[in-house]
Every structure is written in structure tokens, then in C-alpha cells.
Design an enzyme around this catalytic site. Structure first.
Site, short mmCIF file in Angstrom:
data_model
loop_
_atom_site.label_atom_id
_atom_site.label_comp_id
_atom_site.label_asym_id
_atom_site.label_seq_id
_atom_site.Cartn_x
_atom_site.Cartn_y
_atom_site.Cartn_z
N ASP A 145 -51.93 -7.60 -18.38
CA ASP A 145 -53.29 -7.56 -17.84
C ASP A 145 -53.17 -7.12 -16.38
O ASP A 145 -52.07 -6.93 -15.84
CB ASP A 145 -53.99 -8.92 -18.00
C1 BGC Z 1 -59.29 -8.38 -18.29
C2 BGC Z 1 -58.91 -7.63 -19.54
C3 BGC Z 1 -59.34 -6.19 -19.40
C4 BGC Z 1 -58.73 -5.59 -18.15
C5 BGC Z 1 -59.09 -4.13 -17.93
C6 BGC Z 1 -58.81 -7.68 -17.04
O1 BGC Z 1 -59.22 -8.30 -15.90
O2 BGC Z 1 -58.76 -9.69 -18.35
O3 BGC Z 1 -59.52 -8.22 -20.65
O4 BGC Z 1 -58.95 -5.47 -20.55
O5 BGC Z 1 -59.18 -6.33 -17.02
O6 BGC Z 1 -60.42 -3.98 -17.59
#
Ligand code: BGC
Length: 735
Positions: free
Chosen positions: A273
Site C-alpha cells: 500500500d
Molecule cells: C489505500 C488503498 C488504495 C491506495 C491507492 C491507499 O491509501 O489504502 O486501498 O488502493 O491508497 O489509492
């Protein structure tokens, strides 16, 4: 290898070869820098063009959050770079390609899960993939397989609720829908199972915080849906932000390398993430500096690094200094190249086909969004047959902040991302039907609309206007809940009462004496015992998507017979959590009037599996084909379900099992099978449900798995509530 075919075209550009052969040819041609470059995933939204172009020259593997014209420009730049490796563009298209203006927007996962219909989930995913590929994107960060217990967490709407079997079924369906039978087909994208694993269990509902989950808890409860995704061929997995029992997910070698890659045989990509690797230093503080964090992440089994620009220099230096084996980089890079070859990105699929944009938000896709919204509606209460509204209900007061609010209807991840800084997306208003629009559009219905108050700003209110509307009406439809501003990532809450002045609004409306129908338009369960007690009827569809208002209006008037069932339990009070149906026995509550808390019953306000209909169903004759089974057998259960009311309907039949005595504690019941059964008025059907006995295996303290002989209870009925369930038993014998 470095071979060339006769016409001097490098082998890896020859589409007649397999993805494996092509990747094997390309990898040795790449420098260490180019291989590490492929492991980088950067946000386009946060960088200027010069910086982005430089990353393309370095061979960046992936961008997220990139507008279509920029995708085409960058893809051309990459095509003309030394090796011409295409870029993998990624997006959070989690309930439709929602961040693209004009796309089809479905109910959120939580809403759609109420349909208990994996086939519908698969269709949503297929349409999302078709719309994504039309805009040059090939990787969605979906499905969300998080399973939580604390609704204070800001991201409950992204989940499929509190049950592992339902989540696993939706996971497999989503992978089928996104990836299709053939990843290289024009409308297929990579799915991404996230957030691996345990993310929703952060203590206190605090986003990205610690969970207490042991490996045994992970393995027995939280990993099975991910395993189903892997078995379905899910091409990527995203590690969560949080640490489980002291180990951050992106540093967890047991989770990523040993379990996912080695034990499950996953040959796709793991992605972190957002800056998970930086977080090992500056948030979780398990590494002293980025260099140590990068080494930890590489060894743990991370392949692509979301938005950690410093990873590039550190990884190269670590390999050059002999501190990290280059095979780790090779393995990660090979997986990324394989995904690109499998998708067909080196071939015809690199650019969106001409005319493809026409399918984004087309009428056929919007029709499925309406179908999904219809199946998402859950009727929670219906006192004295208040619903459906009769033809005599001519004057309707439509009130509340959720009645005419596009953002609440569409839900999170429909307008922008907490992470991206690239402005809010807007969607054409004419594609969206709010409750107010739908009721105003009904012939013979006169609507008086008054918002009454805002969903989070307590000072923003005009309750008197709503009361005035209610005074002259035959019925009040009050749409209350929350707003995208008070939930979402990094937006947790301490209480679950209706925010803003909504409770005051409801009490003022009730005092008028006009029949009160409450529609909960919300990202999560709220603690609404007052609503249960005082409203004449209550419906929810969570955030039902672009056609949600139409589906709700149809349910109010009975054009639609509600069939949804809750996939999570509504608490009465925030302090009652966790109130999920998989409770354990053993609570010392001898002096409590309630056999639970001293001051409150232990039961939820509305339990998992609950959902009413405008018809009535009866359950009889619960039977097992065999009552002595071995772990190789399949338990076959039949039950007669009759629609004894006056309307056709669809009933969701649920089967729960309790393992009476086991060497580790188990919940008092667990969903093991379900069926959606269409029954015409008066029709009776014998419904058959099956459970493979091996699926009843326990995870033991040493992490081995076993089905233990002994007696099991089987419970079948319309909800998880004990009083609703018929009961019988069977024995598992050794052999
Ligand atoms: C979230 C993810 C997401 C990623 C990209 C993160 O902060 O936890 O679920 O896919 O951002 O946007």
C-alpha cells in the site's frame, strides 16, 4: 538468452511466444536499474511532467491516478524507450470505474454484498474492467477482502461485511469478472486482493493501526477469502498498512513469501500500500532507515512498491553492495513483466481501442447498476405493513440529508482519493437518480422536499422546514445516514450515532404524527435503536450507487419486493462492539438481566442475515441425507421453504454450523452455505444446500489444520438469529 528471431525482432516482442518465454527473454536484457524501475509504482497526480518523464526513461513499472490523455502520452514515451516496456496504469476502480467522470457507478461493496449474489458481483467487475480498459487502465485495486468487527473504522463501506464465506465467494466472483477467462482479451484487467491481511481489524477501528491478530487467527479467519482469490487466479495482492501482532504486513515474510507465494503457489505481483516501506521507518519504527526498510521489504516478498520513490536508489545500492541477492529483484521484475505479457500490453492492448470510450457509462451498463441497487435494498422494519406505500399516499414529504445528495448516493472512491491531489471528479448529474428525483418522477405523487439538516455539520440545519413538509404529507420518507466527509480512509469515528442534527430531525418529524419511513443511506451501520422503535418502516441500501434513488423509490412503492439481507450486524450502541454474529460462548454475565452487558442486551439491533420482504416465508422439514460423515464426505441438507404471502419474491436461505466440542474454541455458529431462491406467491420448494466436511477444518495452535471428529449442529433459516433457525445435528467420524 538475448536471442533474436530471423527478422531481428527481439523474441520478447513476438506475440506468438508464451508470456513465460517472452519474460525469460526480456529479463536478461535489462540492467539492474531497469529491473528496479519496473518495481516502482508512482502516483502521477503528485508529480510534474518533467519528473514523470524521467521516471519513464528509468523504466517505471506502473503509475496510478493518471488521466487518459496522459496515459497515452506516457505509453508512447515508454514504447520509444530503450526496451519499450509498456507501463501498467492502475486505479482504485472499486465499485465501478468510479474515478472516471461519467463511468457506471455501482453500489459500494457493502451495499452490493447485501444481495448475496456472486454472479451479480462478477457482472459489476466485468463492466468495470471494460470501462477501465477503454480508458487505458489495466489494474484495479479491487476486490477489498477486509473483514472487520468495529464499525468505527472509516472504510466499512469498502468491505463485503463480517462473514468469511460471503467475502470469499465475492472474491472469486470479482476475480472472474475483472480478469475474465483470458487476461489478454480486450476487456480484462488485473484484479488485486486487498488489504492482505487483517487490515480491518485495527484496534479501536483506528485506520492502519495495530491489530492483535496472531498467525492462527489470521489463518483460520482472515486468510481464507484471500486464499479463494488466489485459487481463482487473482493476479495481484496488496499488503495492508497495519501491523499484525507486531509485524507490519509489508515486512511479514511469513504472510507474503511463505504463505502466499510458496504455500499457495501465487505467481502474480504483491504490491505494497502507499509508502508501506517508508512507514516501516517513520510510522511503525521497526527499521532505523529506508535502506533497512527496503532490505526488509525485498526479503519479505514485496514485488511492486507503491509511492516510495526512495526505494529505487536504496534497492540498487543494496544489490550492488551485496546485501540483497539480485535474484529477489529478478523474481519481482519477472512477475511484473509476466503480468504485462499476460495482459497483452506489449501487443495490441497497449492503447485503448478507437471508439471504446463509448462504452463508459453506456445505457446497458447503467441498467446493471440499477439491477445491483435493486438487489442491495434491505427492508429492516415494516410495522403494520406500512410499506409498500399504497396508491392513497399522494403527498410525500421527502426529507433528510441523504434524500437528494449525489455524494452520499455514490459513496466513497467516486470523486477522488484521500491520497491523490488531483481534484474532485464530477459525474454527469443526469446519470444519477436520487430518492428525491425518483419520487418526484412518479406519476400521481406530490413531493415536498426539505433537507432538514446536514449529515455532519450540526449547525447546518432547518428542521422547521422539514417539519412543515411533514405536516401536510401522507407519509414522511426521511433519508438519513452519513456523508463521504465523515467516513473513508483515515476518517474513523468514535461514536456511531447519526451525525449532525439528524437525530433531532427525526424526533421532530416523529412528533408531527405523520407515518415515518426511515431510509438509511450510509457507509456503515449506525446505532439507531430510536429509529427501530419509532419509525414505521426502515430500509437501507448503504451507498447504493448512481441508480440508488430509483431502487429505493421502487421498494417504497412495492414495484420492487426487497430481498437483500444484511452482511453485517447493526449494534445498538457503539460500546457493544464487536457484535458480529460469530460470537463465542463463555462470557461471565451471571448477574446481568440480559445475559450480556449489565446495561444492555448482547444481541445486535439487526443481526447478520436479517432482511424482510413484502411476502412471508416459512421453513419446514430440515433433513440431512446422512448424519454420520467422514472428512471426505459432503454434508447434504434439505429444507422446504414456502412463500406463503401474496407476492413473488427471492429468499436468501442460510445454513450455519456449530462445532460442539473442539480442541480450540470456535464461534457458536458460522455460515457455511446459502442459496438465493426465487419463489412465486404460494410456491413451495425443497432447497438443497451442501457443505464439504473438509471445510470445517480447524486451525490448531501449531497452525496445522484438522477436521476433528464429533457432533455438529446444523441451523437453517432466514437470518442468523437463533429464534429464526431450524436445527438438527450430524456426527463426523474418523476415516
Ligand atoms: C489505500 C488503498 C488504495 C491506495 C491507492 C491507499 O491509501 O489504502 O486501498 O488502493 O491508497 O489509492
Amino acid at each position: 538468452m538475448h536471442k533474436r528471431s530471423n527478422n531481428e525482432t527481439p523474441f520478447y516482442l513476438d506475440s506468438a511466444l508464451s508470456p513465460e518465454q517472452r519474460a525469460a527473454d526480456l529479463l536478461p536484457r535489462m540492467s539492474l536499474e531497469e529491473k528496479v524501475g519496473q518495481m516502482m509504482q508512482l502516483s502521477r497526480g503528485r508529480k510534474d511532467a518533467a519528473e514523470v518523464d524521467e521516471w519513464v526513461q528509468r523504466g517505471v513499472g506502473s503509475f496510478l491516478q493518471t488521466p487518459l490523455q496522459e496515459i497515452i502520452r506516457l505509453q508512447k514515451l515508454a514504447e520509444n524507450s530503450r526496451l519499450g516496456i509498456p507501463i501498467l496504469f492502475a486505479e482504485d476502480a472499486i465499485h465501478g470505474h468510479c474515478l472516471y467522470p461519467g463511468a457506471t457507478i455501482f453500489p459500494t461493496q457493502l451495499g452490493l454484498s447485501s444481495a448475496w449474489n456472486p454472479e451479480l458481483f462478477e457482472r459489476m467487475a466485468r463492466i468495470t474492467a471494460l470501462e477501465m480498459t477503454a480508458t487505458g487502465m489495466f489494474w484495479t485495486f479491487s476486490p477489498v477482502l477486509c473483514m472487520g468487527r468495529d464499525w468505527r473504522w472509516g472504510r466499512v463501506d469498502e468491505t463485503c461485511g463480517e462473514d468469511g464465506l460471503l467475502i470469499a465467494d465475492m472474491a472469486a466472483a470479482a476475480v472472474r469478472g475483472y480478469q475474465g477467462d483470458d487476461l489478454s482479451a480486450p476487456g480484462s484487467v488485473l484484479a488485486c486482493a486487498k488489504h492482505f491481511a487483517g487490515y480491518a481489524m485495527s484496534a479501536g477501528g483506528r485506520d492502519a493501526y495495530e491489530t492483535p491478530l496472531s498467525r492462527r487467527a489470521l489463518k483460520s479467519e482472515f486468510l481464507p477469502p484471500f486464499r479463494r482469490a488466489a485459487e481463482a487466479g487473482c493476479a495481484s495482492f496488496m499488503a495492508g498498512y497495519q501491523a499484525n501482532d507486531g509485524v507490519p504486513a509489508s515486512a511479514d515474510r511469513w504472510l507474503l513469501r511463505e504463505t502466499l507465494c510458496e504455500e499457495w503457489g501465487f505467481d502474480g505481483i504483491t504490491v505494497t500500500d502507499w509508502d508501506n516501506v517508508g512507514s516501516l521507518v517513520h510510522r511503525q519504527q521497526v527499521c532505523a532507515d529506508l535502506r533497512q526498510a527496503v532490505k526488509t521489504a525485498l526479503e519479505a516478498g514485496n514485488h511492486m512498491l507503491m509511492e516510495t520513490p526512495g526505494f529505487y536508489e536504496e534497492a540498487i545500492a543494496l544489490v550492488r553492495d551485496g546485501e540483497v541477492a539480485e535474484v529477489l529483484v529478478d523474481d519481482a521484475c519477472r512477475r511484473i513483466l509476466l503480468a504485462k505479457f499476460r495482459l497483452g500490453l506489449f501487443d495490441a492492448k497497449r492503447y485503448p481501442p478507437d471508439g471504446a470510450l463509448e462504452r463508459v457509462g453506456c445505457a446497458a451498463h447503467q441498467a446493471v447498476a440499477l439491477e445491483a441497487a435493486r438487489e442491495s435494498v434491505v427492508l429492516l422494519e415494516n410495522k403494520n405493513g406500512t410499506l409498500p406505500l399504497g396508491a392513497d399516499m399522494r403527498r410525500i414529504a421527502v426529507v433528510g440529508p441523504g434524500a437528494d445528495d449525489v455524494e452520499t448516493l455514490l459513496g466513497d472512491w467516486s470523486f477522488g482519493s484521500q491520497q491523490a491531489d488531483n481534484g474532485m471528479v464530477t459525474h454527469p448529474r443526469e446519470n444519477i437518480v436520487t430518492v428525491c428525483d425518483a419520487l418526484k418522477g412518479r406519476a400521481g405523487t406530490e413531493v415536498a422536499y426539505a433537507r432538514g439538516c446536514h449529515a455532519f455539520d450540526k449547525s447546518d440545519r432547518d428542521i422547521e422546514a422539514a417539519v412543515e413538509a411533514a405536516r401536510g404529507a401522507d407519509v414522511v420518507v426521511a433519508c438519513v445516514g452519513d456523508h463521504v466527509k465523515n467516513h473513508g480512509e483515515a476518517s474513523d469515528r468514535a461514536d456511531l450515532d447519526l451525525p449532525g442534527a439528524q437525530q433531532e430531525l427525526l424526533e421532530a418529524l416523529h412528533a408531527v404524527g405523520t407515518p415515518l419511513v426511515v431510509v438509511l443511506v450510509a457507509s456503515k451501520p449506525h446505532t439507531v435503536p430510536w429509529v427501530q422503535e419509532h419509525a414505521d418502516a426502515v430500509l437501507t441500501a448503504f451507498n447504493p450507487g448512481m441508480k440508488g434513488g430509483q431502487a429505493i423509490a421502487e421498494a417504497l412503492f412495492g414495484d420492487l419486493n426487497p430481498q437483500g439481507k444484511l452482511t453485517l450486524s447493526f449494534p445498538r450502541h457503539v460500546g457493544q462492539q464487536p457484535v458480529n454474529y460469530q460470537q463465542f460462548s463463555g462470557w461471565h454475565a451471571w448477574f446481568s438481566e440480559w445475559n450480556g452487558y449489565y446495561d444492555m442486551p448482547p444481541s445486535p439491533l439487526w443481526p447478520f442475515g436479517h432482511g424482510l420482504s413484502y411476502t412471508e416465508y416459512t421453513y419446514e422439514n430440515l433433513k440431512l441425507t446422512e448424519t454420520r460423515l467422514t472428512s471426505n464426505d459432503v454434508l447434504a441438507v434439505t429444507v422446504d421453504v414456502t412463500n406463503c404471502g401474496g407476492r413473488d419474491g427471492v429468499e436468501i436461505v442460510q445454513l450455519y454450523i456449530n462445532d460442539r466440542v473442539s480442541s480450540v474454541t470456535t464461534p457458536v455458529k458460522q455460515l457455511r452455505a446459502y442459496a438465493r431462491v426465487a419463489l412465486a406467491a404460494g410456491e413451495r420448494r425443497t432447497v438443497q444446500l451442501e457443505v464439504a466436511v473438509r471445510d470445517l477444518a480447524l486451525v490448531l495452535p501449531d497452525l496445522s489444520e484438522a477436521v476433528e471428529p464429533g457432533w455438529f449442529d446444523v441451523m437453517v433459516g432466514p437470518s442468523s438469529r437463533n429464534e429464526d433457525l431450524l436445527k438438527t445435528e450430524f456426527e463426523v467420524i474418523a476415516g
